[in-house]
Design an enzyme around this catalytic site. Structure first.
Site, PDB file in Angstrom:
ATOM      1  N   TYR A   1      -5.814  -1.065  -6.832  1.00 39.44           N
ATOM      2  CA  TYR A   1      -5.397  -2.348  -6.310  1.00 39.44           C
ATOM      3  C   TYR A   1      -4.661  -1.971  -4.996  1.00 39.44           C
ATOM      4  O   TYR A   1      -4.547  -1.120  -4.455  1.00 39.44           O
ATOM      5  CB  TYR A   1      -4.312  -3.066  -7.153  1.00 39.44           C
ATOM      6  CG  TYR A   1      -3.000  -2.326  -7.983  1.00 39.44           C
ATOM      7  CD1 TYR A   1      -2.620  -1.154  -7.458  1.00 39.44           C
ATOM      8  CD2 TYR A   1      -2.473  -3.006  -9.042  1.00 39.44           C
ATOM      9  CE1 TYR A   1      -1.653  -0.733  -7.892  1.00 39.44           C
ATOM     10  CE2 TYR A   1      -1.559  -2.302  -9.750  1.00 39.44           C
ATOM     11  CZ  TYR A   1      -1.022  -1.188  -9.006  1.00 39.44           C
ATOM     12  OH  TYR A   1      -0.062  -0.602  -9.475  1.00 39.44           O
ATOM     13  N   GLU A   2      -4.379  -3.468  -4.234  1.00 37.24           N
ATOM     14  CA  GLU A   2      -3.957  -3.578  -3.234  1.00 37.24           C
ATOM     15  C   GLU A   2      -5.005  -2.541  -1.995  1.00 37.24           C
ATOM     16  O   GLU A   2      -4.575  -2.168  -0.948  1.00 37.24           O
ATOM     17  CB  GLU A   2      -2.536  -2.848  -2.800  1.00 37.24           C
ATOM     18  CG  GLU A   2      -1.559  -3.090  -3.884  1.00 37.24           C
ATOM     19  CD  GLU A   2      -1.253  -4.675  -4.087  1.00 37.24           C
ATOM     20  OE1 GLU A   2      -1.949  -5.410  -3.477  1.00 37.24           O
ATOM     21  OE2 GLU A   2      -0.464  -4.951  -4.897  1.00 37.24           O
ATOM     22  N   GLY A   3      -6.196  -2.940  -2.360  1.00 31.31           N
ATOM     23  CA  GLY A   3      -7.446  -2.263  -1.594  1.00 31.31           C
ATOM     24  C   GLY A   3      -7.748  -1.185  -2.020  1.00 31.31           C
ATOM     25  O   GLY A   3      -7.170  -0.263  -2.206  1.00 31.31           O
TER      26      GLY A   3
ATOM     27  N   ARG B   1       0.827  -1.081  -0.275  1.00 32.08           N
ATOM     28  CA  ARG B   1      -0.033  -0.031   0.196  1.00 32.08           C
ATOM     29  C   ARG B   1       0.815   1.172  -0.127  1.00 32.08           C
ATOM     30  O   ARG B   1       0.548   2.185  -0.688  1.00 32.08           O
ATOM     31  CB  ARG B   1      -0.837  -0.014   1.185  1.00 32.08           C
ATOM     32  CG  ARG B   1      -2.100  -1.001   0.852  1.00 32.08           C
ATOM     33  CD  ARG B   1      -3.088  -1.112   2.031  1.00 32.08           C
ATOM     34  NE  ARG B   1      -4.225  -1.984   1.811  1.00 32.08           N
ATOM     35  CZ  ARG B   1      -5.003  -2.523   2.479  1.00 32.08           C
ATOM     36  NH1 ARG B   1      -5.033  -2.147   3.937  1.00 32.08           N
ATOM     37  NH2 ARG B   1      -6.001  -3.324   2.118  1.00 32.08           N
TER      38      ARG B   1
ATOM     39  N   GLN C   1      -9.187   1.613   1.940  1.00 31.26           N
ATOM     40  CA  GLN C   1      -8.363   2.204   2.587  1.00 31.26           C
ATOM     41  C   GLN C   1      -9.285   3.326   3.869  1.00 31.26           C
ATOM     42  O   GLN C   1      -8.583   3.635   4.809  1.00 31.26           O
ATOM     43  CB  GLN C   1      -7.423   3.298   1.937  1.00 31.26           C
ATOM     44  CG  GLN C   1      -6.777   2.556   0.675  1.00 31.26           C
ATOM     45  CD  GLN C   1      -5.808   1.599   1.519  1.00 31.26           C
ATOM     46  OE1 GLN C   1      -5.267   1.618   2.258  1.00 31.26           O
ATOM     47  NE2 GLN C   1      -5.920   0.291   0.540  1.00 31.26           N
TER      48      GLN C   1
END
Lengths: 540, 540
Positions: free
Chosen positions: A427-429, A283, A434
């Site tokens: 991506y990555e959440g 992140r 977040q």
């Protein structure tokens, strides 16, 4: 050109620079200079073709070929020791500060995001293995991952689940030899298959027999493409590539695990914890991607604005011998460039502050200082990810706008920056995830201690700097942040349903219309802050 | 399927519907239904392939082939009488309200922006010719443009000038027969060459011998690809196509005029006035493009959010028999959908209000009512263009975000909508140019009468609707708008230069930080306006 950084820092300097505190300004400065050269001379030249050519999948061999130039550039990246920059010394890393890694990440992402993702994901695999793997696994894999001889992946998503990992179906069945047979399909696996290295090490979330159908039933396994001892091909095959809006040089793979041999990393059913070691790091890196693309967009649009001649300045010709003035003289163009510049500066400051806290959380001699730094890293990780990718994407779009019609053509790099950067908000959440992490988890963690640590830092700054410019505005903003935090901590009840148009209207009047007060203050604050930037200061 | 609208309205209905006031609700409703069918069944199926295949240029013949399916879809569009919808009756048009044309434009742009641009530009050429052309030119060209048998273009931009048209170099030299020889290169010419029709009619800005090097020295010429009498090929050749981020099915041409025969439209050196007839119309149409793409993005993301199962609602399972709830139950997803929906509704209301004023400005029996309507059209044209394309692009991006990783792949239409929509913020005058038109020209036009007309309308609404919901917020917003207008009318002086970092800081604190007060009010206004939308009302 020669990448001299490796000889400078990989041997004696690296052993000297045990952690953050050991890295001298001279060393930092030399590393940054060399990273700049690498980015400009080795990485950037591969960027446009990477987008145009994309990756190639061979369905007969299940192999992926990266775009022309990627393999050579990656080789130089590895030879320069860049994969080892902040990696642990005991596995061949240079042990330099994470903050420095952030600086290098920005340059790499600026110049070829797709290429940067192969070592980027590897870095997360190193951290997860280092934090949670057995000694045997570390001995087998870490040195080759740190050196860049092998790359790593993060295999989480499946067709039916991305955010909701409790729903994964990939299964791990124990073999007699202590290993597991991994069976299942993963999608959107960055670098799942490629031709940059001889081996690829997958970190795969899967479920043990009888594990509960929630995130508490997930375990992490390491699954190499080729088994390290026998060299045997493990049945972990790429089943195809995604076709995407951008980052076309990054191989986004469907991965089919067909009874592939894997080994448990960390405890059974505790895979989410190991996964979050990778994820939190990823992140922060994705935040740097947003900033990197925004910085490149700024540099490109600034250069264009200084060259392109169109219309005369409102205050009289600035280029009287030419047919028109460069468009940088026009208020609206300056407004756009200022917005890019100021937000890039602010994003960079936030990211490096967070990187510094990450270093302090590991290396500070005082335990309570380490804890405070860790509070800030945890609190700010979702902010860095979401803020730098949202505003990074906005800034890249603003850069395109500065170029006008030219920016929309593939003759200029802006449209690729916009396309490449769009994924970073996802991506990555996603950035909504977040926000949930920040508000639903981080604000209440340890009884609200994380955000109190932040307020203590901010109050300390205000107290210690009574003459700081804009002190009152900062104080006001901090007050608003405190109010918002308080409101989020106490919440509010439900109200009865309304007719749909009234709900629409209320949403508008509550959520969107108040922007007008912001816009009003923007307007009446006038043009000086746009127009006063000195000609020599645009790159400052 | 059969496009029945033509038989419904092109003959008896059209002669009945002389102008806005004659169009009955039933007729309007029937036209809208048929447009919806055309868009969904004829136009939309060509959209994805248009993007993937793009246009083809043959350098030997200078010909352009549009993507497969475009020619057939355009033929049906023409057969249905859609090119004639609001065109003048005396040249075969149906004379229906411009407002109705706006509604149809939204649907066409929603379903294939690239295809819609060929008749879209033609419409502007019709208006310019109708307003400024000689009777002879009108007789020669208008009927075939109105029927869609021929298309039109707008040739303004040259390599060295887009915004700054005073710098154009294309020359018009008088021939003996009253025509002119046109010589020069134009770029970014939409539909400059294609295979949809047998002839293409270019409207070209050029300079007469001795004309001043400013916008006051520009004249407008009509230059057909094939001369209408002899059928001879005029030397106006496509020199190549632009490669673009989006609208790949729209042929964006370099046009070389190599002594091509042209005829003056309007007065010599008065070309900017004729050009603005086209341009103002094009600006309103581009606004509808922004809205159209945003509406399609909303529909696609809404459908996805209702289907995709992921995680459980915070208030307990909403789909207890499935493995997870549809993501529309999650607050952040609803926030995004609400933002799309509310802004699309607002943008549509603004556009149709403006379209209605356009009709009133022509058809209202009272002269002062016509003048007031014209004030509003002039004032709102740059607002419609900039607001609908900026927020349209934001909404398309928001729609992509709702789909998460899927939205970034070409398996879903969102990424194309985002790419296609990006140009709308740029062409027909960038949105910065729209701001200049609004603030630098429209606010001060007729001593500020345009904006006073708007305030009169708004005050009238407030006075006439003492019980309207959100009346106080609207009043507050109107106050802010009045203050901003006042400030813009009086201006402010220069201040001395500051150090670059201080300028950066001031820009941030004056221009960007005050957003926090908006965000604060967003936060404390809570979730109800996001969560209360009834399940059946998302499409309402």
């Amino acid at each position: 050109m020669t990448i001299v950084v490796s000889s400078d820092i990989s041997s004696d300097s690296a052993s000297r620079a045990k952690h953050a505190a050991d890295a001298t300004p001279d060393l930092i400065s030399a590393v940054i200079d060399e990273a700049g050269k690498l980015a400009a001379e080795v990485i950037q030249p591969t960027n446009q073709n990477g987008d145009r050519e994309g990756c190639h999948y061979n369905p007969d061999t299940h192999e992926v070929k990266t775009p022309e130039g990627f393999k050579e550039a990656y080789k130089k990246f590895v030879e320069g020791g860049w994969t080892a920059l902040d990696a642990p010394l005991e596995f061949g890393g240079q042990g330099l500060p994470h903050t420095l890694k952030f600086v290098v990440d920005e340059m790499v992402c600026s110049t070829n995001l797709s290429l940067g993702m192969y070592p980027g994901l590897t870095h997360g695999a190193i951290s997860a293995l280092h934090a949670h793997g057995s000694n045997e696994l570390k001995q087998t894999y870490l040195e080759k991952l740190v050196s860049g001889e092998w790359t790593g992946t993060m295999c989480l998503t499946e067709p039916q689940c991305g955010t909701d990992l409790g729903m994964i179906r990939t299964r791990a069945t124990p073999n007699d030899d202590g290993s597991y047979a991994i069976e299942g399909t993963k999608i959107w696996i960055t670098g799942g298959e490629h031709d940059l290295t001889d081996n690829i090490v997958h970190l795969v979330l899967a479920k043990l027999p009888g594990a509960p159908n929630t995130t508490k039933g997930i375990s992490l396994f390491i699954v190499p493409k080729f088994l390290s001892e026998s060299g045997e091909r493990n049945p972990a095959f790429c089943g195809g590539l995604e076709h995407k809006m951008g980052i076309k040089g990054s191989a986004t793979c469907v991965m089919n695990f067909e009874g592939a041999k894997g080994w448990l990393v960390g405890e059974a059913n505790d895979g989410m914890r190991s996964m979050f070691t990778m994820m939190n790091e990823a992140r922060l890196m994705v935040g740097m991607q947003g900033l990197g693309l925004a910085e490149m967009a700024y540099q490109e649009s600034l250069a264009f604005a200084k060259e392109r001649l169109q219309s005369r300045s409102l205050s009289g010709p600035k280029n009287p011998n030419g047919p028109a003035d460069p468009i940088i003289v026009h208020p609206d163009v300056r407004r756009m460039l200022m917005r890019q510049k100021v937000l890039n500066e602010g994003m960079r400051a936030l990211a490096l502050f967070t990187g510094h806290q990450l270093d302090l959380s590991v290396a500070h001699p005082d335990e309570s200082a380490r804890a405070s730094a860790d509070d800030l890293v945890q609190l700010l990780t979702p902010v860095v990810k979401a803020f730098l990718t949202d505003e990074g994407a906005n800034n890249a779009n603003t850069g395109l706008q500065v170029l006008g019609g030219s920016g929309f053509t593939t003759d200029w790099p802006l449209e690729q920056l916009v396309r490449d950067g769009r994924i970073a908000r996802i991506y990555e959440g996603t950035n909504g995830i977040q926000a949930m992490d920040l508000v639903g988890r981080k604000l209440s963690l340890k009884g609200g201690q994380l955000v109190r640590t932040l307020f203590r830092v901010l109050s300390g700054y205000l107290k210690g700097n009574p003459e700081a410019p804009h002190r009152e505005e900062l104080k006001g903003a901090m007050g608003a942040l405190e109010k918002a935090t308080m409101w989020l901590a106490t919440g509010e009840g439900n109200k009865p349903l309304l007719e749909s148009k009234l709900v629409s209207a209320r949403f508008y009047f509550e959520k969107l219309l108040p922007e007008i007060h912001w816009l009003l203050s923007d307007i009446v604050s006038g043009k000086d802050s746009m127009m006063d930037m000195g000609d020599d200061h645009w790159a400052a």
